[in-house]
Scaffold this motif. Structure first.
Motif, PDB file in Angstrom:
ATOM      1  N   ASP A   6     -13.703  11.483   9.798  1.00  6.06           N
ATOM      2  CA  ASP A   6     -14.635  12.606   9.864  1.00  6.06           C
ATOM      3  C   ASP A   6     -13.898  13.762  10.534  1.00  6.06           C
ATOM      4  OD1 ASP A   6     -16.588  14.482  10.623  1.00  6.06           O
ATOM      5  OD2 ASP A   6     -18.115  12.918  10.833  1.00  6.06           O
ATOM      6  N   ARG A   7     -13.505  14.743   9.753  1.00  9.10           N
ATOM      7  CA  ARG A   7     -12.724  15.868  10.265  1.00  9.10           C
ATOM      8  C   ARG A   7     -13.458  16.643  11.357  1.00  9.10           C
ATOM      9  NH1 ARG A   7      -8.205  17.381   7.707  1.00  9.10           N
ATOM     10  NH2 ARG A   7      -8.503  19.572   8.278  1.00  9.10           N
ATOM     11  N   ASP A   8     -14.777  16.643  11.317  1.00  2.59           N
ATOM     12  CA  ASP A   8     -15.549  17.360  12.333  1.00  2.59           C
ATOM     13  C   ASP A   8     -15.509  16.655  13.685  1.00  2.59           C
ATOM     14  OD1 ASP A   8     -16.295  19.372  10.533  1.00  2.59           O
ATOM     15  OD2 ASP A   8     -18.068  18.254   9.895  1.00  2.59           O
ATOM     16  N   LYS A   9     -15.325  15.338  13.679  1.00  5.40           N
ATOM     17  CA  LYS A   9     -15.267  14.571  14.925  1.00  5.40           C
ATOM     18  C   LYS A   9     -13.852  14.427  15.478  1.00  5.40           C
ATOM     19  CE  LYS A   9     -19.287  11.587  14.209  1.00  5.40           C
ATOM     20  NZ  LYS A   9     -19.676  10.159  14.080  1.00  5.40           N
ATOM     21  N   CYS A  10     -12.852  14.604  14.632  1.00 10.75           N
ATOM     22  CA  CYS A  10     -11.463  14.408  15.050  1.00 10.75           C
ATOM     23  C   CYS A  10     -11.092  15.404  16.151  1.00 10.75           C
ATOM     24  CB  CYS A  10     -10.526  14.567  13.855  1.00 10.75           C
ATOM     25  SG  CYS A  10      -8.782  14.308  14.266  1.00 10.75           S
ATOM     26  N   ALA A  20      -0.904   3.354  14.005  1.00  5.38           N
ATOM     27  CA  ALA A  20      -0.813   2.851  12.627  1.00  5.38           C
ATOM     28  C   ALA A  20      -0.167   3.920  11.733  1.00  5.38           C
ATOM     29  CB  ALA A  20      -2.177   2.448  12.105  1.00  5.38           C
ATOM     30  N   PRO A  21       1.101   4.238  12.001  1.00  8.12           N
ATOM     31  CA  PRO A  21       1.766   5.302  11.240  1.00  8.12           C
ATOM     32  C   PRO A  21       1.961   4.979   9.755  1.00  8.12           C
ATOM     33  CG  PRO A  21       3.356   4.127  12.594  1.00  8.12           C
ATOM     34  CD  PRO A  21       1.988   3.631  12.985  1.00  8.12           C
ATOM     35  N   GLN A  22       1.832   3.704   9.399  1.00  4.00           N
ATOM     36  CA  GLN A  22       1.951   3.324   7.994  1.00  4.00           C
ATOM     37  C   GLN A  22       0.705   3.723   7.200  1.00  4.00           C
ATOM     38  OE1 GLN A  22       1.792   1.268  10.627  1.00  4.00           O
ATOM     39  NE2 GLN A  22       3.369  -0.292  10.563  1.00  4.00           N
ATOM     40  N   VAL A  23      -0.360   4.073   7.927  1.00  2.00           N
ATOM     41  CA  VAL A  23      -1.641   4.380   7.288  1.00  2.00           C
ATOM     42  C   VAL A  23      -2.092   5.815   7.565  1.00  2.00           C
ATOM     43  CG1 VAL A  23      -4.076   3.698   7.120  1.00  2.00           C
ATOM     44  CG2 VAL A  23      -2.312   1.953   7.468  1.00  2.00           C
ATOM     45  N   PHE A  24      -1.859   6.304   8.784  1.00  2.00           N
ATOM     46  CA  PHE A  24      -2.384   7.606   9.194  1.00  2.00           C
ATOM     47  C   PHE A  24      -1.281   8.612   9.465  1.00  2.00           C
ATOM     48  CE2 PHE A  24      -5.418   4.377  10.610  1.00  2.00           C
ATOM     49  CZ  PHE A  24      -6.600   4.857  10.078  1.00  2.00           C
ATOM     50  N   ASP A  25      -1.646   9.876   9.350  1.00  2.00           N
ATOM     51  CA  ASP A  25      -0.768  10.988   9.700  1.00  2.00           C
ATOM     52  C   ASP A  25      -1.668  12.104  10.213  1.00  2.00           C
ATOM     53  OD1 ASP A  25       1.505  12.511  10.032  1.00  2.00           O
ATOM     54  OD2 ASP A  25       2.062  12.522   7.922  1.00  2.00           O
ATOM     55  N   GLN A  26      -1.077  13.229  10.539  1.00  2.00           N
ATOM     56  CA  GLN A  26      -1.851  14.398  10.946  1.00  2.00           C
ATOM     57  C   GLN A  26      -1.455  15.564  10.057  1.00  2.00           C
ATOM     58  OE1 GLN A  26      -0.769  13.895  15.260  1.00  2.00           O
ATOM     59  NE2 GLN A  26      -2.872  14.634  15.493  1.00  2.00           N
ATOM     60  N   ASP A  27      -2.440  16.404   9.717  1.00  2.00           N
ATOM     61  CA  ASP A  27      -2.141  17.571   8.896  1.00  2.00           C
ATOM     62  C   ASP A  27      -1.567  18.689   9.760  1.00  2.00           C
ATOM     63  OD1 ASP A  27      -4.340  18.796  10.154  1.00  2.00           O
ATOM     64  OD2 ASP A  27      -5.633  18.672   8.389  1.00  2.00           O
ATOM     65  N   ASP A  28      -1.347  19.849   9.181  1.00  2.00           N
ATOM     66  CA  ASP A  28      -0.736  20.969   9.903  1.00  2.00           C
ATOM     67  C   ASP A  28      -1.580  21.468  11.068  1.00  2.00           C
ATOM     68  OD1 ASP A  28       1.428  20.899   8.187  1.00  2.00           O
ATOM     69  OD2 ASP A  28       0.620  22.435   6.843  1.00  2.00           O
ATOM     70  N   GLU A  29      -2.876  21.151  11.056  1.00  2.00           N
ATOM     71  CA  GLU A  29      -3.770  21.548  12.146  1.00  2.00           C
ATOM     72  C   GLU A  29      -3.916  20.447  13.191  1.00  2.00           C
ATOM     73  OE1 GLU A  29      -7.397  22.564  10.178  1.00  2.00           O
ATOM     74  OE2 GLU A  29      -6.497  24.252   9.121  1.00  2.00           O
ATOM     75  N   GLY A  30      -3.233  19.324  12.979  1.00  2.00           N
ATOM     76  CA  GLY A  30      -3.303  18.210  13.918  1.00  2.00           C
ATOM     77  C   GLY A  30      -4.438  17.243  13.661  1.00  2.00           C
ATOM     78  N   VAL A  31      -5.199  17.486  12.624  1.00  2.00           N
ATOM     79  CA  VAL A  31      -6.330  16.628  12.299  1.00  2.00           C
ATOM     80  C   VAL A  31      -5.811  15.377  11.590  1.00  2.00           C
ATOM     81  CG1 VAL A  31      -8.483  16.468  10.976  1.00  2.00           C
ATOM     82  CG2 VAL A  31      -7.892  18.593  12.145  1.00  2.00           C
ATOM     83  N   VAL A  33      -5.371  12.315   9.113  1.00  2.00           N
ATOM     84  CA  VAL A  33      -5.570  12.111   7.682  1.00  2.00           C
ATOM     85  C   VAL A  33      -5.156  10.683   7.333  1.00  2.00           C
ATOM     86  CG1 VAL A  33      -5.277  14.522   6.995  1.00  2.00           C
ATOM     87  CG2 VAL A  33      -3.299  13.035   7.093  1.00  2.00           C
ATOM     88  N   VAL A  34      -5.787  10.149   6.308  1.00  3.37           N
ATOM     89  CA  VAL A  34      -5.405   8.837   5.799  1.00  3.37           C
ATOM     90  C   VAL A  34      -4.259   9.070   4.822  1.00  3.37           C
ATOM     91  CG1 VAL A  34      -6.165   6.789   4.546  1.00  3.37           C
ATOM     92  CG2 VAL A  34      -7.747   7.966   6.070  1.00  3.37           C
ATOM     93  N   ASP A  35      -3.092   8.568   5.178  1.00  2.00           N
ATOM     94  CA  ASP A  35      -1.892   8.768   4.369  1.00  2.00           C
ATOM     95  C   ASP A  35      -1.689   7.631   3.379  1.00  2.00           C
ATOM     96  OD1 ASP A  35       0.299  10.416   3.789  1.00  2.00           O
ATOM     97  OD2 ASP A  35       1.633   9.236   5.055  1.00  2.00           O
ATOM     98  N   ASN A  36      -2.328   6.493   3.638  1.00  2.00           N
ATOM     99  CA  ASN A  36      -2.199   5.316   2.797  1.00  2.00           C
ATOM    100  C   ASN A  36      -3.601   4.760   2.580  1.00  2.00           C
ATOM    101  OD1 ASN A  36      -1.688   2.871   1.575  1.00  2.00           O
ATOM    102  ND2 ASN A  36      -0.327   2.106   3.162  1.00  2.00           N
ATOM    103  N   ALA A  37      -4.227   5.160   1.491  1.00  4.37           N
ATOM    104  CA  ALA A  37      -5.625   4.793   1.246  1.00  4.37           C
ATOM    105  C   ALA A  37      -5.813   3.325   0.896  1.00  4.37           C
ATOM    106  CB  ALA A  37      -6.194   5.662   0.127  1.00  4.37           C
ATOM    107  N   ALA A  38      -4.742   2.641   0.557  1.00 10.63           N
ATOM    108  CA  ALA A  38      -4.837   1.228   0.195  1.00 10.63           C
ATOM    109  C   ALA A  38      -3.792   0.426   0.966  1.00 10.63           C
ATOM    110  CB  ALA A  38      -4.658   1.053  -1.304  1.00 10.63           C
ATOM    111  N   PRO A  39      -3.956   0.317   2.286  1.00  8.74           N
ATOM    112  CA  PRO A  39      -2.950  -0.393   3.072  1.00  8.74           C
ATOM    113  C   PRO A  39      -2.932  -1.887   2.773  1.00  8.74           C
ATOM    114  CG  PRO A  39      -4.841   0.098   4.441  1.00  8.74           C
ATOM    115  CD  PRO A  39      -5.065   0.777   3.115  1.00  8.74           C
ATOM    116  N   ALA A  40      -1.785  -2.489   2.941  1.00  6.27           N
ATOM    117  CA  ALA A  40      -1.647  -3.930   2.748  1.00  6.27           C
ATOM    118  C   ALA A  40      -2.552  -4.670   3.728  1.00  6.27           C
ATOM    119  CB  ALA A  40      -0.197  -4.340   2.962  1.00  6.27           C
ATOM    120  N   ALA A  41      -2.956  -5.847   3.341  1.00  5.28           N
ATOM    121  CA  ALA A  41      -3.843  -6.657   4.184  1.00  5.28           C
ATOM    122  C   ALA A  41      -3.247  -6.901   5.564  1.00  5.28           C
ATOM    123  CB  ALA A  41      -4.147  -7.972   3.487  1.00  5.28           C
TER     124      ALA A  41
END
Length: 72
Positions: A6-10, A20-31, A33-41
């Motif tokens: 939820d970008r409004d809560k971030c 969890a850098p394999q799944v998440f990142d931050q955009d240019d504003e620091g918010v 983002v889900v970088d890997n929408a289908a992470p391995a189990a």
């Protein structure tokens, strides 16, 4: 597993990308983002731990229901 941020809560703390850098990142504003929408189990535990670590409570995980099979 469906992951939502939820970008409004971030609060741009970067906890998601740190734990969890394999799944998440931050955009240019620091918010976050889900970088890997289908992470391995194997990453499920890391993703779930980020949910409770998130300082803005902005991340949620939703288990996907399996598609219904043919009826007999």
């Amino acid at each position: 597993m469906e992951i939502r941020i939820d970008r409004d809560k971030c609060v741009s703390g970067g906890v998601c990308a740190m734990f969890a850098p394999q799944v998440f990142d931050q955009d240019d504003e620091g918010v976050g983002v889900v970088d890997n929408a289908a992470p391995a189990a194997a990453l499920a535990a890391a993703v779930r731990s980020v949910v409770w670590r998130c300082p803005g409570h902005a991340i949620s995980v939703h288990d996907r229901e399996p598609a219904p099979g043919p009826h007999r």
